[in-house]
Enzyme design. Structure first.
Site, PDB file in Angstrom:
ATOM      1  N   GLU A  17       0.767  -1.038   0.173  1.00 28.38           N
ATOM      2  CA  GLU A  17       0.006   0.143  -0.024  1.00 28.38           C
ATOM      3  C   GLU A  17       0.825   1.400  -0.036  1.00 28.38           C
ATOM      4  OE1 GLU A  17      -3.536   0.532   2.576  1.00 28.38           O
ATOM      5  OE2 GLU A  17      -2.476   2.129   3.513  1.00 28.38           O
ATOM      6  N   THR A  48      -4.064   4.763  -1.163  1.00 29.64           N
ATOM      7  CA  THR A  48      -5.059   5.371  -0.443  1.00 29.64           C
ATOM      8  C   THR A  48      -5.829   6.491  -0.941  1.00 29.64           C
ATOM      9  OG1 THR A  48      -3.651   6.417   0.866  1.00 29.64           O
ATOM     10  CG2 THR A  48      -3.904   4.154   1.515  1.00 29.64           C
ATOM     11  N   ALA A  51     -10.403  11.660   1.613  1.00 29.32           N
ATOM     12  CA  ALA A  51     -11.885  11.869   1.609  1.00 29.32           C
ATOM     13  C   ALA A  51     -11.755  13.386   1.204  1.00 29.32           C
ATOM     14  CB  ALA A  51     -12.500  11.777   2.664  1.00 29.32           C
ATOM     15  N   HIS A  77      -8.201   2.974  -3.874  1.00 26.45           N
ATOM     16  CA  HIS A  77      -9.204   3.274  -2.658  1.00 26.45           C
ATOM     17  C   HIS A  77     -10.336   4.247  -2.879  1.00 26.45           C
ATOM     18  CE1 HIS A  77      -6.333   1.357   0.822  1.00 26.45           C
ATOM     19  NE2 HIS A  77      -6.106   0.939  -0.621  1.00 26.45           N
ATOM     20  N   GLY A 108     -14.793   5.597   5.007  1.00 31.28           N
ATOM     21  CA  GLY A 108     -14.029   6.502   5.527  1.00 31.28           C
ATOM     22  C   GLY A 108     -14.324   7.085   6.771  1.00 31.28           C
ATOM     23  N   ASP A 109     -13.267   7.632   7.783  1.00 25.22           N
ATOM     24  CA  ASP A 109     -13.653   8.217   9.146  1.00 25.22           C
ATOM     25  C   ASP A 109     -14.587   9.423   8.741  1.00 25.22           C
ATOM     26  OD1 ASP A 109     -11.895   6.318  10.260  1.00 25.22           O
ATOM     27  OD2 ASP A 109     -10.315   7.586   9.922  1.00 25.22           O
ATOM     28  N   GLN A 211       5.062   6.758  17.230  1.00 22.18           N
ATOM     29  CA  GLN A 211       3.864   7.151  16.350  1.00 22.18           C
ATOM     30  C   GLN A 211       3.207   5.801  16.450  1.00 22.18           C
ATOM     31  OE1 GLN A 211       4.709   7.212  11.976  1.00 22.18           O
ATOM     32  NE2 GLN A 211       3.735   9.226  11.930  1.00 22.18           N
TER      33      GLN A 211
HETATM   34  P1  FAD Z   1     -17.842   0.516   7.350  1.00 18.02           P
HETATM   35  O1  FAD Z   1     -17.925  -1.020   6.587  1.00 18.02           O
HETATM   36  O2  FAD Z   1     -19.067   1.231   6.669  1.00 18.02           O
HETATM   37  O3  FAD Z   1     -18.105   0.368   8.619  1.00 18.02           O
HETATM   38  C1  FAD Z   1     -17.979   1.454   9.501  1.00 18.02           C
HETATM   39  C2  FAD Z   1     -18.919   1.167  10.993  1.00 18.02           C
HETATM   40  O4  FAD Z   1     -20.267   1.172  10.625  1.00 18.02           O
HETATM   41  C3  FAD Z   1     -18.425  -0.085  11.553  1.00 18.02           C
HETATM   42  O5  FAD Z   1     -18.411  -0.030  13.000  1.00 18.02           O
HETATM   43  C4  FAD Z   1     -19.461  -1.290  11.194  1.00 18.02           C
HETATM   44  O6  FAD Z   1     -19.545  -2.036  12.080  1.00 18.02           O
HETATM   45  C5  FAD Z   1     -20.710  -0.330  11.120  1.00 18.02           C
HETATM   46  N1  FAD Z   1     -21.552  -0.841   9.998  1.00 18.02           N
HETATM   47  C6  FAD Z   1     -21.145  -0.887   8.568  1.00 18.02           C
HETATM   48  N2  FAD Z   1     -22.424  -1.306   8.010  1.00 18.02           N
HETATM   49  C7  FAD Z   1     -23.392  -1.429   8.753  1.00 18.02           C
HETATM   50  C8  FAD Z   1     -24.650  -1.691   8.487  1.00 18.02           C
HETATM   51  N3  FAD Z   1     -25.171  -2.084   7.398  1.00 18.02           N
HETATM   52  N4  FAD Z   1     -25.532  -1.572   9.835  1.00 18.02           N
HETATM   53  C9  FAD Z   1     -25.060  -1.192  10.784  1.00 18.02           C
HETATM   54  N5  FAD Z   1     -23.613  -1.114  11.108  1.00 18.02           N
HETATM   55  C10 FAD Z   1     -22.975  -0.922   9.784  1.00 18.02           C
HETATM   56  N6  FAD Z   1      -9.623   5.695   5.027  1.00 18.02           N
HETATM   57  C11 FAD Z   1      -9.487   6.522   4.276  1.00 18.02           C
HETATM   58  O7  FAD Z   1      -9.947   7.678   4.347  1.00 18.02           O
HETATM   59  N7  FAD Z   1      -8.849   6.404   3.029  1.00 18.02           N
HETATM   60  C12 FAD Z   1      -8.202   5.355   2.671  1.00 18.02           C
HETATM   61  O8  FAD Z   1      -7.776   4.885   1.678  1.00 18.02           O
HETATM   62  C13 FAD Z   1      -8.581   4.112   3.711  1.00 18.02           C
HETATM   63  N8  FAD Z   1      -8.025   2.838   3.553  1.00 18.02           N
HETATM   64  C14 FAD Z   1      -8.170   1.914   4.454  1.00 18.02           C
HETATM   65  C15 FAD Z   1      -7.683   0.678   4.166  1.00 18.02           C
HETATM   66  C16 FAD Z   1      -7.680  -0.501   5.064  1.00 18.02           C
HETATM   67  C17 FAD Z   1      -7.409  -1.816   4.646  1.00 18.02           C
HETATM   68  C18 FAD Z   1      -8.466  -0.135   6.206  1.00 18.02           C
HETATM   69  C19 FAD Z   1      -8.633  -1.504   7.200  1.00 18.02           C
HETATM   70  C20 FAD Z   1      -9.045   1.035   6.596  1.00 18.02           C
HETATM   71  C21 FAD Z   1      -8.827   1.970   5.599  1.00 18.02           C
HETATM   72  N9  FAD Z   1      -9.299   3.441   5.754  1.00 18.02           N
HETATM   73  C22 FAD Z   1      -9.010   4.445   5.030  1.00 18.02           C
HETATM   74  C23 FAD Z   1      -9.870   3.692   7.149  1.00 18.02           C
HETATM   75  C24 FAD Z   1     -11.487   3.499   6.836  1.00 18.02           C
HETATM   76  O9  FAD Z   1     -12.094   4.726   6.191  1.00 18.02           O
HETATM   77  C25 FAD Z   1     -12.180   3.656   8.517  1.00 18.02           C
HETATM   78  O10 FAD Z   1     -11.590   2.888   9.165  1.00 18.02           O
HETATM   79  C26 FAD Z   1     -13.531   4.110   8.534  1.00 18.02           C
HETATM   80  O11 FAD Z   1     -13.980   4.383   9.859  1.00 18.02           O
HETATM   81  C27 FAD Z   1     -14.386   2.903   8.243  1.00 18.02           C
HETATM   82  O12 FAD Z   1     -14.455   2.327   6.989  1.00 18.02           O
HETATM   83  P2  FAD Z   1     -15.197   0.985   6.346  1.00 18.02           P
HETATM   84  O13 FAD Z   1     -15.149   1.214   5.064  1.00 18.02           O
HETATM   85  O14 FAD Z   1     -14.547  -0.020   7.065  1.00 18.02           O
HETATM   86  O15 FAD Z   1     -16.818   1.486   6.910  1.00 18.02           O
END
Ligand code: FAD
Length: 290
Positions: A17, A48, A51, A77, A108-109, A211
């Site tokens: 990555e 990555t 957002a 991503h 995304g966060d 970090q």
């Molecule tokens: P989701 O899958 O939508 O989950 C978010 C939360 O909602 C979780 O707590 C889940 O349990 C809950 N949830 C999901 N679906 C449902 C549903 N249908 N009903 C009820 N609850 C639900 N961030 C960036 O900004 N840019 C990047 O390039 C990036 N790359 C990443 C790569 C990896 C491998 C990982 C692990 C993370 C990355 N992130 C990135 C961080 C990520 O965006 C954050 O962790 C974010 O908070 C959650 O994203 P997600 O896609 O997992 O969310």
């Protein structure tokens, strides 16, 4: 190539990555670092996505450059938390034009104070449905062996993960973890829940001890005592910390491969020397295909 095809064809994969530059003036140095990583010939590379901000345009530029210049399979991503349908449609059109076939679809966060009513996506699964109905992409998603920080408990997080996979997610990349047993327990639970897509283990070679302690506190990632002792001892000596971090990551990967976790993704943090050392450490190991 689609990553789903790669997983079907190859027994082991090692991928890296990278992240795009945050500002225009660092574009060239990031481009150079990512090209050096591409020269190591990973099975694929992911870029990555920041957002909303300026880095989103750079994700595509960096991915396109690596694909065109080195022929490496690319995973772009894409986040949706602060996007409208129109914005996602435009981004998908650009990815199609660039010939990028793989997207890691993320929520995304959530930025502080974001008015979510102005945007169209709640979860990554909403984005996955959108992508699947818009074009011929292979779509992956994120998963959290220790549970996502916002999730009440792991059971609920795994239920949400099942929804994500049912929406069309073809593989899952894990958040970093430093104790392989956490991944093995997670795999057991998700397989039992009927989540059968390939899992790509995300490994972070730690080169900056202080970090990582901060990041892990925020994300709730468990740091084993063995790891903490290394940071305590070498955290203030950058070269020693880097060497120890690479050794720790290498050992983690060897254990994963020995236990049948065959897809390894290195969070290489744009550090070609780290990526290369890890690949070299595994040269004979990656050749074992039984
Ligand atoms: P989701 O899958 O939508 O989950 C978010 C939360 O909602 C979780 O707590 C889940 O349990 C809950 N949830 C999901 N679906 C449902 C549903 N249908 N009903 C009820 N609850 C639900 N961030 C960036 O900004 N840019 C990047 O390039 C990036 N790359 C990443 C790569 C990896 C491998 C990982 C692990 C993370 C990355 N992130 C990135 C961080 C990520 O965006 C954050 O962790 C974010 O908070 C959650 O994203 P997600 O896609 O997992 O969310």
């Amino acid at each position: 190539m689609k990553i789903s095809e790669l997983f079907a064809k190859k027994i082991l994969t090692l991928s890296f990555e990278v992240f795009p530059p945050k500002t225009d003036d660092t574009f060239d140095s990031v481009k150079y670092a990512t090209e050096e990583i591409a020269k190591i010939k990973p099975d694929f590379m992911s870029v990555t996505y920041g957002a909303g901000g300026g880095t989103s345009k750079h994700t595509l530029a960096i991915a396109q450059n690596l694909k065109n210049k080195y022929g490496v399979t690319l995973l772009a991503h894409l986040t949706c938390v602060s996007s409208t349908k129109e914005m996602i449609k435009n981004q998908l059109a650009l990815l199609t034009q660039s010939g990028i076939k793989n997207i890691l679809a993320l929520r995304g966060d959530i930025p502080e104070g974001l008015d979510r009513t102005k945007f169209d996506y709640k979860y990554a699964s909403d984005l996955i449905k959108e992508i699947k109905s818009s074009g011929d992409f292979c779509v992956g998603g994120a998963c959290y062996p220790e549970g996502h920080v916002e999730s009440e408990n792991q059971k609920k997080d795994i239920e949400a993960l099942k929804i994500k996979v049912d929406a069309g997610c073809e593989f899952l990349t894990t958040q970093m973890f430093f104790d392989n047993n956490i991944l093995y327990n997670f795999l057991y639970k998700i397989r039992e829940r009927g989540i059968t897509v390939p899992i790509v283990a995300g490994i972070m070679p730690v080169t900056n001890g202080k970090q990582i302690e901060r990041i892990c506190k925020l994300s709730g990632t468990y740091l084993p005592q063995r790891f903490k002792s290394i940071v305590d001892k070498y955290g203030n000596y950058p070269d020693a910390m880097k060497q120890a971090g690479i050794a720790y990551a290498t050992e983690q990967i060897i254990d994963l491969l020995a236990n049948g976790v065959n897809n390894i993704h290195i969070y290489s943090m744009n550090k070609p020397d780290v990526a290369e050392k890890i690949k070299n450490n595994l040269s004979d190991i990656l050749a074992v295909r039984n």
